[in-house]
Design a protein around this motif. Structure first.
Motif, mmCIF file in Angstrom:
data_model
loop_
_atom_site.group_PDB
_atom_site.id
_atom_site.type_symbol
_atom_site.label_atom_id
_atom_site.label_comp_id
_atom_site.label_asym_id
_atom_site.label_seq_id
_atom_site.Cartn_x
_atom_site.Cartn_y
_atom_site.Cartn_z
ATOM 1 N N SER A 474 -21.895 -12.391 -1.553
ATOM 2 C CA SER A 474 -21.440 -13.156 -0.377
ATOM 3 C C SER A 474 -19.931 -13.337 -0.449
ATOM 4 N N PRO A 475 -19.174 -12.302 -0.047
ATOM 5 C CA PRO A 475 -17.709 -12.352 -0.196
ATOM 6 C C PRO A 475 -17.036 -13.435 0.636
ATOM 7 N N ASP A 476 -17.735 -14.017 1.597
ATOM 8 C CA ASP A 476 -17.151 -15.095 2.401
ATOM 9 C C ASP A 476 -17.701 -16.462 2.012
ATOM 10 N N ALA A 480 -18.325 -20.531 -3.584
ATOM 11 C CA ALA A 480 -18.301 -19.737 -4.811
ATOM 12 C C ALA A 480 -16.878 -19.678 -5.373
ATOM 13 N N TYR A 481 -15.906 -19.370 -4.513
ATOM 14 C CA TYR A 481 -14.502 -19.326 -4.962
ATOM 15 C C TYR A 481 -14.057 -20.697 -5.464
ATOM 16 N N ASN A 482 -14.462 -21.739 -4.745
ATOM 17 C CA ASN A 482 -14.056 -23.083 -5.125
ATOM 18 C C ASN A 482 -14.669 -23.486 -6.465
ATOM 19 N N ALA A 483 -15.941 -23.123 -6.665
ATOM 20 C CA ALA A 483 -16.615 -23.509 -7.908
ATOM 21 C C ALA A 483 -15.918 -22.917 -9.116
ATOM 22 N N LYS A 496 -3.039 -20.331 -12.584
ATOM 23 C CA LYS A 496 -2.600 -19.531 -11.429
ATOM 24 C C LYS A 496 -3.790 -18.813 -10.776
ATOM 25 N N GLU A 497 -4.641 -18.248 -11.627
ATOM 26 C CA GLU A 497 -5.837 -17.580 -11.100
ATOM 27 C C GLU A 497 -6.730 -18.589 -10.395
ATOM 28 N N ALA A 498 -6.841 -19.775 -11.001
ATOM 29 C CA ALA A 498 -7.684 -20.826 -10.415
ATOM 30 C C ALA A 498 -7.174 -21.204 -9.026
ATOM 31 N N GLU A 503 -7.403 -21.444 -3.185
ATOM 32 C CA GLU A 503 -6.727 -21.150 -1.913
ATOM 33 C C GLU A 503 -7.567 -20.227 -1.034
ATOM 34 N N LYS A 504 -8.261 -19.276 -1.657
ATOM 35 C CA LYS A 504 -9.166 -18.406 -0.913
ATOM 36 C C LYS A 504 -10.288 -19.233 -0.272
ATOM 37 N N ALA A 505 -10.825 -20.151 -1.037
ATOM 38 C CA ALA A 505 -11.877 -21.033 -0.513
ATOM 39 C C ALA A 505 -11.346 -21.868 0.648
ATOM 40 N N TYR A 506 -10.106 -22.355 0.487
ATOM 41 C CA TYR A 506 -9.501 -23.194 1.520
ATOM 42 C C TYR A 506 -9.262 -22.408 2.809
ATOM 43 N N GLN A 507 -8.884 -21.158 2.670
ATOM 44 C CA GLN A 507 -8.701 -20.309 3.854
ATOM 45 C C GLN A 507 -10.011 -20.134 4.614
#
Length: 591
Positions: A474-476, A480-483, A496-498, A503-507
């Protein structure tokens, strides 16, 4: 642990909207008065087809029998007997062309209809109408076939002939031909233009205006539809079909006017039960519960043995919060029989939940057998037992729930894990999820919950592996990104990676309070206190969660606002005295 890391609460099931639940339950007994029976794209009904093979006195051609004709007769009959209708229809069509005999043409038309070969049917019915031009049946059936196939222009002259031959039946003709034309043609504007043209010579026929109103509404011409249906009602003021359609046109845009039109017609025709049912449902849709209940009660008074009507009245009383009355009405519905007892027990349970009588609710849920409400009843039973602190009984009820599909099977696994987790049985909860994941390895929700359980047990590598698998599936999936991002921030590694992950999750979900909290915490760890406060204040305003309060207070303290931090922590601790996050941060800053 941040709010972004909380497992989904599978035990919070919303109360049903009783009035909305009522609508589908009454579908079998509360339709609008029938306008016109829907016409299927076939040239005739079965009864009409039987008339095709009748043989009135006709001027028959004098044709000598040939070997080829005999062959065609035999071929057609044998094919029909052996259930090969297409071959039979073609054989008789060829024979009709050769003999020009209307009796053979009728038979060809019948077989062509049964074969459902549209092109052969059109050719057969056209030939029959040509060979027997005085037959009204031939014209009507050929007309219906053309209309059902969308051949409006070919049908027009034939329809004109039918109307001229029997102008007194023009109304019946319009109500039967319009549904066929509408069914057979997707171009709504073309249907409207055609309907206007064919009805124009009959300005005093109410059904013609009704047909134009139907076509105009379908084409999005609301004003024309209203004008035409009003003309139909004026011409035939006792026609309930037209009255209902006029009301329907108003119900979406001016609902009260639509309701007033229905009531006006009902006042003039109080014996029309079908219309009263429709009016009652319309009131229900507009959330005019008291008036709707009055109408259903009138119907129930006329039919006191109807369990469906008794049930309808009860559900509306529940929606209105009149629980004592609703309970009596539900018991009456139960005593009348007919209505499935499990359904009534389910709503009696819901009623008792609404008035905070969990013990009575539990008793009724347990009387719900497997069926439409069996699964939902078991989940509510689980929730009530869990609320009462009876974990073993809750788990037993959960394991008795019968799932109907994979979605429900996954839900049961996650509820099982949640019950164990809430009772601090973290390892057992994780094992339940891990076993479930073996059965449903690609399920996003189960992947997420299993990852969160692994993180709770400090299985860091497994947690990241599962979350990255979820990202791939589920790339969107913002959570998952936030976790993963927050997990890295919480452990203060790969900052930095975190932040890129957060930021991806926030977008993907900029209004999610948990993700906004992660953004604020990330900026704090990077030393940008001003930006951190901006995000954390917004997160706390959206969701005054104790973990967000812990973060916000810490950043305020480090920013120099110690009084503000104390207030945030103290106020949140009063509302959430068991919050481990608040206890930990206050212990660090206020020993």
């Amino acid at each position: 642990m941040s709010p972004c890391h909380r497992q989904v609460d599978m035990m919070k099931f919303p109360r049903r909207n009783f009035a909305l639940a009522l609508i589908p339950l009454l579908a079998a007994c509360a339709h609008a008065p029938q306008q016109v029976a829907a016409t299927t794209p076939t040239p005739a009904s079965r009864a009409s087809l039987d008339q095709i093979v009748e043989t009135p006195k006709l001027a028959l051609p004098k044709v000598a029998m040939t070997d080829n004709m005999l062959y065609e007769f035999l071929l057609g009959d044998i094919a029909a007997q052996r259930n090969q209708p297409k071959l039979a229809a073609q054989a008789y069509l060829d024979l009709a062309k050769t003999t020009r005999d209307p009796r053979v043409a009728r038979r060809a038309a019948q077989l062509a209809y049964e074969s459902r070969d549209y092109d052969t049917a059109v050719e057969s019915f056209k030939l029959w109408e040509e060979l027997e031009p005085a037959s009204p049946l031939a014209k009507q059936l050929y007309l219906s076939l053309l209309l059902s196939g969308g051949k409006l222009q070919e049908a027009r002259p034939l329809l004109d002939e039918v109307l001229r031959a029997d102008p007194a039946s023009a109304g019946r003709t319009f109500t039967s031909t319009y549904p066929m034309a509408a069914h057979g043609t997707q171009d709504k504007s073309a249907i409207l233009a055609w309907t206007i043209a064919v009805t124009h010579p009959y300005p005093d026929v109410a059904e013609g205006h009704w047909a134009v109103a139907q076509a105009a509404a379908a084409a999005g011409k609301q004003d024309l539809a209203l004008a035409e249906i009003h003309r139909a009602v004026t011409l035939r003021p006792d026609w309930d079909v037209a009255a209902v359609f006029e009301a329907q046109l108003y119900l979406n845009s001016e609902p009260q006017k639509g309701l007033d039109l229905l009531k006006k017609f009902l006042d003039a025709h109080p014996e029309n039960r079908e219309l009263r049912l429709y009016y009652a449902r319309a009131l229900l849709n507009q959330k005019q519960f008291a008036a709707a209940r009055d109408e259903f009660q009138r119907l129930l008074d006329d039919r006191p043995d109807s369990p469906d009507l008794a049930f309808a009245v009860a559900l509306i009383s529940m929606q209105m919060g009149e629980y004592d009355r609703a309970e009596k009405e539900l018991q009456q519905a139960l005593n009348k029989g007919g209505r499935d007892e499990s359904t009534v027990h389910y709503y009696l349970a819901q009623l008792n939940e609404a008035r905070k009588d969990d013990a009575a609710a539990l008793e009724h849920y347990r009387l719900v057998k497997e069926g439409e409400y069996g699964y939902a009843a078991r989940l509510r039973e689980v929730a009530l037992l869990d609320k009462a602190g009876k974990l073993d009984e809750a788990l037993d009820a959960l394991h008795r729930a019968v799932a109907k599909n994979d979605e429900q099977r996954v839900q049961l696994i996650m509820i099982d894990a949640q019950l164990l987790r809430e009772n601090k049985k973290y390892e057992t909860s994780y094992q339940v999820l891990a076993e479930g994941l073996k059965k449903f390895p690609e399920n996003p929700d189960l992947l997420y919950q299993t990852a969160m359980a692994a993180d709770k047990l400090d299985k860091v590598e497994l947690f990241e592996k599962l979350i990255r698998k979820l990202m791939k599936i589920s790339p969107d999936n913002a959570h998952a990104y936030n976790a993963l991002g927050y997990s890295l921030l919480d452990r203060k590694v790969r900052i930095k990676e975190a932040m890129k992950l957060v930021e991806k999750a926030y977008q993907l979900e900029p209004d999610d309070a948990a993700i906004t909290d992660s953004m604020g915490w990330g900026y704090y760890l990077m030393g940008n206190l001003d930006e951190s406060l901006k995000f954390l204040n917004r997160a706390f305003a959206a969701n005054p969660d104790p973990e967000i309060a812990a973060h916000l207070g810490e950043v305020m303290w480090m920013h120099g606002d110690k009084a503000g931090a104390r207030k945030i922590w103290t106020d949140s601790a009063k509302a959430n005295p068991d919050s481990e996050a608040l206890k930990a941060v206050m212990k660090r800053f206020i020993p």
